[in-house]
Motif scaffolding. Structure first.
Motif, PDB file in Angstrom:
ATOM      1  N   GLY A 193       0.827  -1.208   0.000  1.00  0.00           N
ATOM      2  CA  GLY A 193       0.000   0.000   0.000  1.00  0.00           C
ATOM      3  C   GLY A 193       0.860   1.256   0.000  1.00  0.00           C
ATOM      4  O   GLY A 193       0.567   2.225  -0.714  1.00  0.00           O
ATOM      5  N   THR A 194       1.941   1.206   0.788  1.00  0.00           N
ATOM      6  CA  THR A 194       2.829   2.359   0.895  1.00  0.00           C
ATOM      7  C   THR A 194       3.492   2.647  -0.452  1.00  0.00           C
ATOM      8  O   THR A 194       3.510   3.788  -0.924  1.00  0.00           O
ATOM      9  CB  THR A 194       3.917   2.057   1.949  1.00  0.00           C
ATOM     10  N   ALA A 195       4.039   1.610  -1.057  1.00  0.00           N
ATOM     11  CA  ALA A 195       4.742   1.794  -2.331  1.00  0.00           C
ATOM     12  C   ALA A 195       3.778   2.288  -3.410  1.00  0.00           C
ATOM     13  O   ALA A 195       4.100   3.204  -4.178  1.00  0.00           O
ATOM     14  CB  ALA A 195       5.396   0.483  -2.761  1.00  0.00           C
ATOM     15  N   ALA A 196       2.595   1.694  -3.458  1.00  0.00           N
ATOM     16  CA  ALA A 196       1.622   2.070  -4.483  1.00  0.00           C
ATOM     17  C   ALA A 196       1.209   3.533  -4.329  1.00  0.00           C
ATOM     18  O   ALA A 196       1.133   4.286  -5.305  1.00  0.00           O
ATOM     19  CB  ALA A 196       0.396   1.160  -4.390  1.00  0.00           C
ATOM     20  N   LYS A 197       0.980   3.934  -3.094  1.00  0.00           N
ATOM     21  CA  LYS A 197       0.517   5.298  -2.840  1.00  0.00           C
ATOM     22  C   LYS A 197       1.567   6.323  -3.281  1.00  0.00           C
ATOM     23  O   LYS A 197       1.238   7.308  -3.946  1.00  0.00           O
ATOM     24  CB  LYS A 197       0.213   5.435  -1.347  1.00  0.00           C
ATOM     25  N   ILE A 198       2.813   6.065  -2.927  1.00  0.00           N
ATOM     26  CA  ILE A 198       3.883   7.002  -3.293  1.00  0.00           C
ATOM     27  C   ILE A 198       3.970   7.149  -4.808  1.00  0.00           C
ATOM     28  O   ILE A 198       4.206   8.227  -5.333  1.00  0.00           O
ATOM     29  CB  ILE A 198       5.241   6.529  -2.713  1.00  0.00           C
ATOM     30  N   CYS A 199       3.726   6.057  -5.512  1.00  0.00           N
ATOM     31  CA  CYS A 199       3.874   6.072  -6.977  1.00  0.00           C
ATOM     32  C   CYS A 199       2.578   6.410  -7.691  1.00  0.00           C
ATOM     33  O   CYS A 199       2.548   6.445  -8.930  1.00  0.00           O
ATOM     34  CB  CYS A 199       4.370   4.706  -7.449  1.00  0.00           C
ATOM     35  N   GLY A 200       1.509   6.604  -6.948  1.00  0.00           N
ATOM     36  CA  GLY A 200       0.220   6.871  -7.585  1.00  0.00           C
ATOM     37  C   GLY A 200      -0.281   5.686  -8.389  1.00  0.00           C
ATOM     38  O   GLY A 200      -0.925   5.845  -9.423  1.00  0.00           O
ATOM     39  N   LEU A 201       0.051   4.486  -7.936  1.00  0.00           N
ATOM     40  CA  LEU A 201      -0.369   3.280  -8.645  1.00  0.00           C
ATOM     41  C   LEU A 201      -1.399   2.521  -7.825  1.00  0.00           C
ATOM     42  O   LEU A 201      -1.570   2.759  -6.632  1.00  0.00           O
ATOM     43  CB  LEU A 201       0.838   2.367  -8.876  1.00  0.00           C
ATOM     44  N   LYS A 202      -2.075   1.585  -8.471  1.00  0.00           N
ATOM     45  CA  LYS A 202      -2.976   0.698  -7.734  1.00  0.00           C
ATOM     46  C   LYS A 202      -2.124  -0.310  -6.961  1.00  0.00           C
ATOM     47  O   LYS A 202      -1.055  -0.721  -7.439  1.00  0.00           O
ATOM     48  CB  LYS A 202      -3.865  -0.062  -8.710  1.00  0.00           C
ATOM     49  N   PRO A 203      -2.604  -0.758  -5.795  1.00  0.00           N
ATOM     50  CA  PRO A 203      -1.802  -1.723  -5.019  1.00  0.00           C
ATOM     51  C   PRO A 203      -1.386  -2.940  -5.843  1.00  0.00           C
ATOM     52  O   PRO A 203      -0.276  -3.453  -5.659  1.00  0.00           O
ATOM     53  CB  PRO A 203      -2.743  -2.122  -3.876  1.00  0.00           C
ATOM     54  N   GLU A 204      -2.238  -3.385  -6.754  1.00  0.00           N
ATOM     55  CA  GLU A 204      -1.862  -4.594  -7.518  1.00  0.00           C
ATOM     56  C   GLU A 204      -0.696  -4.344  -8.467  1.00  0.00           C
ATOM     57  O   GLU A 204      -0.136  -5.283  -9.012  1.00  0.00           O
ATOM     58  CB  GLU A 204      -3.063  -5.201  -8.245  1.00  0.00           C
ATOM     59  N   ASN A 205      -0.345  -3.077  -8.659  1.00  0.00           N
ATOM     60  CA  ASN A 205       0.845  -2.785  -9.458  1.00  0.00           C
ATOM     61  C   ASN A 205       2.086  -2.533  -8.608  1.00  0.00           C
ATOM     62  O   ASN A 205       3.110  -2.102  -9.116  1.00  0.00           O
ATOM     63  CB  ASN A 205       0.588  -1.596 -10.382  1.00  0.00           C
TER      64      ASN A 205
END
Ligand code: FES
Ligand code: FES
Lengths: 720, 178
Positions: free
Chosen positions: A375-387
């Motif tokens: 969740g943290t990584a996805a949020k920082i990158c503006g991506l969906k968690p599955e990415n």
């Protein structure tokens, strides 16, 4: 290469989710990318068949168990394989393992997300893993029976082979796995009777040992990606402070340094190797805005806690009327106990490797909390968690520290800023000074004894930070954090009047889960104070506890066993002293007797022997229970003998193992561990043996010196 | 200017700052990650390698100082986990998280090279520079004794004890439980 090793989730994975495990876990289907790459090649016949989210079988009969918990030394990898193999009836020697990607199927029901901690792994995987094994076993049987055109009930399995005895035919699991994987997942396949267990309950060697004796095991810090650069981060030494300004000129002049970027948690120096990055950081000019905590010190924090003792607290336990019972008691005993902040000091310093691309982010990390990392990584990158793809490595120690998201944030932000894969490494100094510490805690204890010396009242008032509010804001009710009082609030003794209160107090130092959490300090408070009551009542500390545990059978079981094995009824040789303690942690039970000598001239204590008895319900791997007891005892002894993080000027004074020492081999006592046989549900062992060793040691010191240790760590003056 | 030395029998030439510690040359430049970083100050032993046979903390050893020398790392003990110390470590099931174990094993190898039959006290003395945060010390003592025995029996013609044998030992066996 950069696509990572695990890409199958979301495509061919989880095709079937028919069976719900006891804990609500779906048995999905899992296809790691490593195998998918093979599948993409038409010639490759070696694709393993996925029987469920945890079990894949290759045509060559290799069984891959997907490990959905973080292996940080606690032996869960082997335990999960044992549970699976017991029902699957596969060949133990053919077992291989892979760490799971971040996915819903691997959520730990104890947390509602994928993660490892709280000694929950065996407890939470026991049903799902066995059910998955049993279902897969049934599918393999069915596939063979269909191929032979016989009834499934006429077939049996042994060690990875299916037999039809009547026709003397046999098939290996690998030869029918593909067909089995296409069958519907059967519901409610009966589980084995424990009497038939051939794996669970047997002392079993760790599956990860061979790769840990030749440097092959890959820890987070060992990850290498092509084009990867190396980073370290300068962080404000004062908690809560931030960057005011910085000048990168000198840092960039250091050979090997490639870049300097500001991130949310400080300034990152990026180089073509770790050492150059460290040199660059040394040369970096940063001005910090130290924020509101710059004046905090250990003394001011202790005073802050002391001031709370008169304030109303949250009620953690109330039975009878302890205040009145104290007044009516024949004898009152009052004491103040204190425990310091502690760093985890995992042997592997904190690190994380991240590769941020336009459409995906890959994170390789020694993380305990995959869902948080994702969740943290996805949020920082503006991506969906599955990415966001989380690749869990081996952890070089976790102890709760690697549940944090701080290192994930840093690595992902750096990779995003520079557009390259980056490995972030923390120095030991970073690790010691920027931890989520075991909270410092302050407790006022009072006890009342009747004329016969038995306790009639017990009160405890605790002031410390709330871990739960720091990590999961809003998660506690009525300002009561159960982790702040565990180890006292669950006092097992038959005392008619008990009151335990908690005053949440926030001195601004980051806190977190430290092996055994609240019981690490509260066990020290409660079991040392029990000893004080026993002494005041002129009772033997073992008999005193025994008498008051008549309704707490499992505590009594470990207490009696440890007393017997330690020879409590036999005199010690001259100069030797011993102490005893018993505690529950995470639904498991442990008691210990610590045997010491004290050199009062040298003001030093020598721990000679620790006898430990544990009750963890049904035992999955007795060999590992013993290892974990030894490990936890060493961890606890380190804290009692040396562990102290002190604060001055809002920052941590300690830096490395020279001033934050831990136990070394020359101070290692002989440890004996005994297991109470049990058919209760299995519970965890990784943290259990930390709490009792501290009070047992302090109680032993009292018998040697007549002085109570009420403040940790044990100091030279305590031993004079 | 390139610095040359031998690692695990192989000639290496690296072009790095001369004061760069050997640890980082091994890990980052040569990609040999079996040698671990733990403290960077010769306090924990995780980075232990052998330089011309002596156990050395690579984290404080400038690479320039090993020019022309022979270095052995954990990767170079054997190709198949057959070194007696590795075998003893597997038999006793020493590692937990495993992170300190490269350094522990390299220190134990050096100890046994100098002292074929160390006592507990001698083991403690030789190994006290190696921290194990998982607390595997009791098993380390046991495994060093076991390795000493294996060394001795191997003075006679040794039977091959390769990877597969070592892996076979994964099979269900008593793990030293009480
Ligand atoms: S990293 Fe070299 S001794 Fe710790
Ligand atoms: S095995 Fe974990 S630090 Fe030694």
């Amino acid at each position: 290469m950069s696509a990572g090793t695990i890409t199958g989730i979301g495509r061919r994975s989880f095709l079937k989710t028919g069976v719900a495990g006891a804990a609500g876990l779906a048995i999905g289907f899992y296809l790691p990318g490593r195998f998918e790459a093979l599948a993409a090649e038409p010639a490759a016949a070696a694709t393993p068949a996925s029987l469920n989210a945890w079990m894949l079988i290759s045509p060559n009969d290799d069984v891959t168990i997907v490990i959905d918990k973080s292996e940080m030394g606690q032996g869960i990898l082997t335990a999960l394989c044992m549970m699976a193999a017991e029902e699957l009836d596969c060949d133990w020697k053919k077992i291989r393992t892979e760490f799971a990607p971040a996915a819903k199927e691997y959520f730990n029901p104890a947390f509602g997300m994928q993660g490892t901690g709280g000694s929950s792994s065996v407890r939470s995987s026991w049903d799902p893993m066995r059910k998955a094994g049993a279902a897969a076993h049934d599918m393999l049987l069915q596939a063979a029976a269909t191929q032979w055109n016989v009834d499934k009930s006429a077939c049996r399995t042994e060690n990875g082979v299916i037999y039809h005895d009547a026709s003397k035919r046999k098939l290996t699991y690998g030869s029918v796995a593909e067909a089995a994987s296409k069958l519907p997942v059967p519901q409610d396949v009966p589980l084995k009777d424990p009497k038939q267990y051939r794996i669970v309950g047997k002392p079993t060697k760790r599956l990860d040992t061979p790769d840990k004796v030749n440097g092959r095991a890959e820890f987070g810090i060992d990850v290498r990606r092509s084009e990867m650069v190396y980073a370290v981060v300068a962080r404000c030494p004062v908690f809560g402070g931030k960057v005011a300004s910085f000048d990168a000129t000198k840092a960039k002049a250091v050979p090997g340094v490639k870049n300097v970027v500001e991130i949310s948690r400080g300034v990152a120096v990026i180089a073509n190797n770790t050492w150059s990055a460290m040199q660059g950081r040394r040369a970096l000019d940063v001005k910090w805005d130290e924020g509101p905590n710059a004046a905090a010190s250990s003394a001011s924090i202790s005073q802050l806690f002391a001031d709370q003792m008169s304030k109303p607290g949250a009620e953690a336990r109330k039975e009878g009327d302890a205040a009145s019972a104290l007044i009516g008691a024949k004898q009152n005993i009052v004491a103040v106990y204190e425990a310091p902040y502690l760093a985890h000091a995992t042997m592997e310093p904190i690190n994380c490797t991240a590769d941020v691309r336009a459409d995906r982010v890959d994170v390789w990390a020694p993380t305990q909390f995959q869902t948080v990392a994702q969740g943290t990584a996805a949020k920082i990158c503006g991506l969906k968690p599955e990415n966001a793809f989380i690749h869990t490595t081996y952890l070089g120690g976790g102890f709760g520290r690697k549940a944090g998201a701080d290192f994930i944030i840093e690595a992902v932000e750096i990779s995003k800023a520079i557009g390259k894969p980056v490995k972030l490494t923390w120095s030991r100094e970073d690790d010691t000074q920027h931890d989520y510490y075991r909270p410092a805690s302050y407790a006022k204890m009072a006890g009342g004894l009747d004329p016969d010396g038995w306790p009639v009242a017990w009160t405890t008032r605790i002031a410390c930070s709330s871990i739960m509010e720091a990590w999961f804001p809003g998660s506690t009710k009525n300002n009561l954090d159960p982790t702040s009082v565990e180890g006292v609030a669950n006092l097992p003794y038959a005392i008619p009047n008990i009151q335990v209160d908690y005053v949440r107090t926030e001195p601004g130092i980051p806190v977190g889960f430290w092996r055994s959490v609240g019981a690490s300090q509260n066990g020290f408070f409660s079991e040392c104070f029990m000893d004080e009551l026993a002494a005041a009542g002129k009772k033997d500390p073992y008999e005193f506890r025994r008498h008051l545990l008549n309704k707490s059978q499992r505590q009594l079981g470990v207490l009696d066993l440890v007393a017997e094995k330690a020879g409590w009824d036999k005199p010690l040789s001259a100069g030797r002293y011993r102490g005893i303690a018993v505690l529950e942690a995470f639904q498991s039970f442990a008691a210990q007797v610590v045997e010491i000598s004290v050199d009062r001239k040298a003001r030093s204590v020598n721990v000679h022997r620790v006898v430990c008895a544990v009750d963890v319900g049904r035992v999955v791997n007795p060999a590992n229970i013993v290892m974990q007891a030894e490990s936890a005892i060493v961890y606890g002894l380190s804290s009692a003998l040396y562990g102290e993080i002190t604060i001055e000027g809002g920052r941590v004074k300690q830096t490395n193992f020279n001033n934050y020492p831990v136990l070394r081999i020359d101070a290692m006592p002989v440890i004996e561990t005994y297991i109470v046989p049990s058919e209760e549900k299995p519970t965890g062992a990784g943290e259990l043996a930390v709490p009792p060793v501290v009070p047992a040691l302090c109680n032993a010191i009292f018998t040697a010196t007549g002085k109570r240790i009420r403040r940790l760590p044990i100091r030279a003056e305590d031993l004079a | 200017m390139a610095i040359q030395f031998i690692v695990n029998g192989k000639q290496q030439s690296v072009d790095v700052p001369p004061n760069m510690p050997l640890l980082w040359v091994l890990r980052d430049t040569l990609g040999m990650t079996g040698t671990k970083f733990g403290c960077g100050m010769a306090l924990c032993g995780a980075c232990t390698v052998q330089i011309d046979g002596d156990a050395t903390r690579s984290c404080i050893t400038p690479v320039s100082s090993v020019a022309g020398k022979k270095i052995t790392t954990i990767e170079g003990l054997s190709s198949d986990r057959s070194h007696p110390v590795q075998r003893a470590w597997i038999e006793v099931d020493v590692p937990q998280c495993g992170y300190c174990q490269s350094g522990q094993i390299m220190s134990a190898v050096s100890l046994l090279a100098k002292n074929a039959k160390p006592s507990d006290t001698e083991i403690d003395d030789a190994m006290k520079g190696n921290i194990c945060r998982c607390g595997t010390y009791q098993r380390i003592r046991e495994a060093v004794h076991r390795a000493a025995d294996l060394h001795k029996t191997e003075a006679k013609p040794s039977r091959p004890h390769g990877t597969e044998d070592a892996l076979e030992e994964r099979a269900l066996r008593a793990g030293g439980a009480a």
